[in-house]
Scaffold this motif. Structure first.
Motif, mmCIF file in Angstrom:
data_model
loop_
_atom_site.group_PDB
_atom_site.id
_atom_site.type_symbol
_atom_site.label_atom_id
_atom_site.label_comp_id
_atom_site.label_asym_id
_atom_site.label_seq_id
_atom_site.Cartn_x
_atom_site.Cartn_y
_atom_site.Cartn_z
ATOM 1 N N UNK A 3 0.814 -1.231 0.000
ATOM 2 C CA UNK A 3 0.000 0.000 0.000
ATOM 3 C C UNK A 3 0.841 1.272 0.000
ATOM 4 N N UNK A 4 2.017 1.244 0.626
ATOM 5 C CA UNK A 4 2.874 2.435 0.632
ATOM 6 C C UNK A 4 3.393 2.742 -0.771
ATOM 7 N N UNK A 5 3.786 1.710 -1.501
ATOM 8 C CA UNK A 5 4.230 1.909 -2.889
ATOM 9 C C UNK A 5 3.083 2.432 -3.737
ATOM 10 N N UNK A 6 1.917 1.830 -3.594
ATOM 11 C CA UNK A 6 0.757 2.271 -4.390
ATOM 12 C C UNK A 6 0.442 3.741 -4.110
ATOM 13 N N UNK A 7 0.469 4.130 -2.850
ATOM 14 C CA UNK A 7 0.165 5.512 -2.489
ATOM 15 C C UNK A 7 1.203 6.467 -3.068
ATOM 16 N N UNK A 61 0.378 9.273 -5.943
ATOM 17 C CA UNK A 61 0.586 10.687 -5.617
ATOM 18 C C UNK A 61 1.670 11.340 -6.471
ATOM 19 N N UNK A 62 2.350 10.554 -7.282
ATOM 20 C CA UNK A 62 3.425 11.097 -8.102
ATOM 21 C C UNK A 62 4.735 11.279 -7.362
ATOM 22 N N UNK A 63 4.831 10.763 -6.133
ATOM 23 C CA UNK A 63 6.105 10.837 -5.386
ATOM 24 C C UNK A 63 7.150 9.925 -6.002
ATOM 25 N N UNK A 64 6.696 8.796 -6.534
ATOM 26 C CA UNK A 64 7.584 7.865 -7.221
ATOM 27 C C UNK A 64 7.112 7.701 -8.661
ATOM 28 N N UNK A 65 8.055 7.538 -9.592
ATOM 29 C CA UNK A 65 7.677 7.240 -10.974
ATOM 30 C C UNK A 65 7.258 5.779 -11.112
ATOM 31 N N UNK A 66 7.148 5.302 -12.324
ATOM 32 C CA UNK A 66 6.907 3.878 -12.554
ATOM 33 C C UNK A 66 7.856 3.088 -11.661
ATOM 34 N N UNK A 67 7.307 2.094 -10.960
ATOM 35 C CA UNK A 67 8.048 1.434 -9.887
ATOM 36 C C UNK A 67 8.024 -0.080 -10.047
ATOM 37 N N UNK A 100 6.454 -16.520 -4.969
ATOM 38 C CA UNK A 100 6.789 -15.096 -4.955
ATOM 39 C C UNK A 100 7.050 -14.577 -6.346
ATOM 40 N N UNK A 101 6.862 -13.286 -6.515
ATOM 41 C CA UNK A 101 6.974 -12.732 -7.847
ATOM 42 C C UNK A 101 7.567 -11.341 -7.861
ATOM 43 N N UNK A 102 7.376 -10.691 -9.005
ATOM 44 C CA UNK A 102 7.828 -9.326 -9.217
ATOM 45 C C UNK A 102 6.724 -8.575 -9.954
ATOM 46 N N UNK A 103 6.723 -7.253 -9.808
ATOM 47 C CA UNK A 103 5.580 -6.464 -10.250
ATOM 48 C C UNK A 103 6.038 -5.110 -10.778
ATOM 49 N N UNK A 104 5.190 -4.506 -11.587
ATOM 50 C CA UNK A 104 5.389 -3.125 -11.995
ATOM 51 C C UNK A 104 4.151 -2.335 -11.578
ATOM 52 N N UNK A 105 4.368 -1.184 -10.968
ATOM 53 C CA UNK A 105 3.275 -0.323 -10.499
ATOM 54 C C UNK A 105 3.391 1.001 -11.241
ATOM 55 N N UNK A 149 -2.973 3.971 -8.583
ATOM 56 C CA UNK A 149 -1.860 3.116 -8.983
ATOM 57 C C UNK A 149 -2.392 1.780 -9.485
ATOM 58 N N UNK A 150 -1.800 1.297 -10.555
ATOM 59 C CA UNK A 150 -2.167 0.014 -11.136
ATOM 60 C C UNK A 150 -0.959 -0.919 -11.062
ATOM 61 N N UNK A 151 -1.178 -2.116 -10.522
ATOM 62 C CA UNK A 151 -0.092 -3.095 -10.378
ATOM 63 C C UNK A 151 -0.298 -4.266 -11.313
ATOM 64 N N UNK A 152 0.771 -4.660 -12.005
ATOM 65 C CA UNK A 152 0.741 -5.828 -12.881
ATOM 66 C C UNK A 152 1.886 -6.757 -12.515
#
Length: 241
Positions: free
Chosen positions: A177-181, A185-191, A217-222, A231-234
């Motif tokens: 949730x912290x990454x999504x927020x 909010x534009x604090x972080x770019x594509x993550x 376990x996996x990996x994701x792009x937000x 924020x959209x996570x894939x």
């Protein structure tokens, strides 16, 4: 033998408990060494994020002896081992950065000019890698518990990679949730984010593959959806090591 192009393996893993030792190198560290192409690997461990703890350095050195690698340590407490840190790093095939406080790591690195030295090593083909703080540091920034249990965003990473980075995405409930927020909010770019045991392979500044030393376990792009401001996570395809 340097890597063919600038290479970073940013992870949420890399170490495991040893059978007869405190520590062994897991598949992610081994992958970083394989990416270097070295036949007699020289690995530089940087433990700034945990305060250059000598007992942990000893465990890392012992893990190196088990696999026949030459391991050295770039300790910045109480002083660097050399006046030419870039030259020191260029003597190695892989630089592996340990976990801990990414905020403290970045502050200490800034004092000693480590960002420029690491950029030189990266551009010369030394494979850069690490876990947790040692993953976030290569990016623009990410979320961290460096300041306390309530996660905060840091945006003063080295920026070798023009993305945000999330670590321990599955094992620490506040991380996702912290990454999504932050992305919304534009604090972080594509993550790009990793579950425990997963890593992100970058060639130059392109994320080319997600890998994992675990069966789950996996990996994701937000990314930010500008139309909704959310924020959209894939999930990313992932190769099991």
């Amino acid at each position: 033998m340097p890597a063919e192009q600038p290479t970073i393996l940013a992870t949420s893993g890399g170490y495991r408990a040893g059978l007869r030792t405190n520590l062994e190198f897991g598949a992610l560290v081994r992958e970083a060494v394989e990416l270097s192409g070295a036949t007699r690997p020289k690995l530089c461990h940087i433990g700034t994020a945990a305060g250059d703890q000598r007992w942990f350095n000893a465990d890392v050195s012992e893990a190196g002896r088990l696999v026949g690698w030459e391991v050295s340590h770039l300790n910045l407490f109480t002083m660097p081992p050399t006046t030419d840190i870039a030259a020191f790093l260029l003597e190695h095939d892989v630089v592996w950065v340990g976990g801990g406080s990414v905020a403290n790591l970045l502050a200490v690195w800034e004092v000693h000019g480590l960002g420029d030295a690491l950029r030189q090593a990266w551009q010369a083909g030394v494979v850069l890698g690490g876990v947790s703080a040692g993953s976030i540091c290569w990016h623009v920034g990410g979320t961290t518990d460096s300041f306390g249990p309530e996660l905060r965003v840091v945006t003063n990473g080295l920026g070798l990679l023009p993305y945000g980075n999330g670590v321990h995405h599955d094992s620490e409930a506040l991380r996702r949730p912290a990454i999504h927020a932050a992305v919304a909010a534009g604090e972080l770019p594509l993550t790009y984010c990793t579950d425990d045991g997963a890593g992100l392979l970058y060639r130059g500044t392109d994320m080319v593959e997600a890998v994992s030393e675990r069966r789950s376990g996996g990996a994701y792009v937000v990314r930010r959806d500008n139309s909704s401001g959310t924020a959209q996570e894939d999930s990313l395809d992932i190769r099991r090591l």
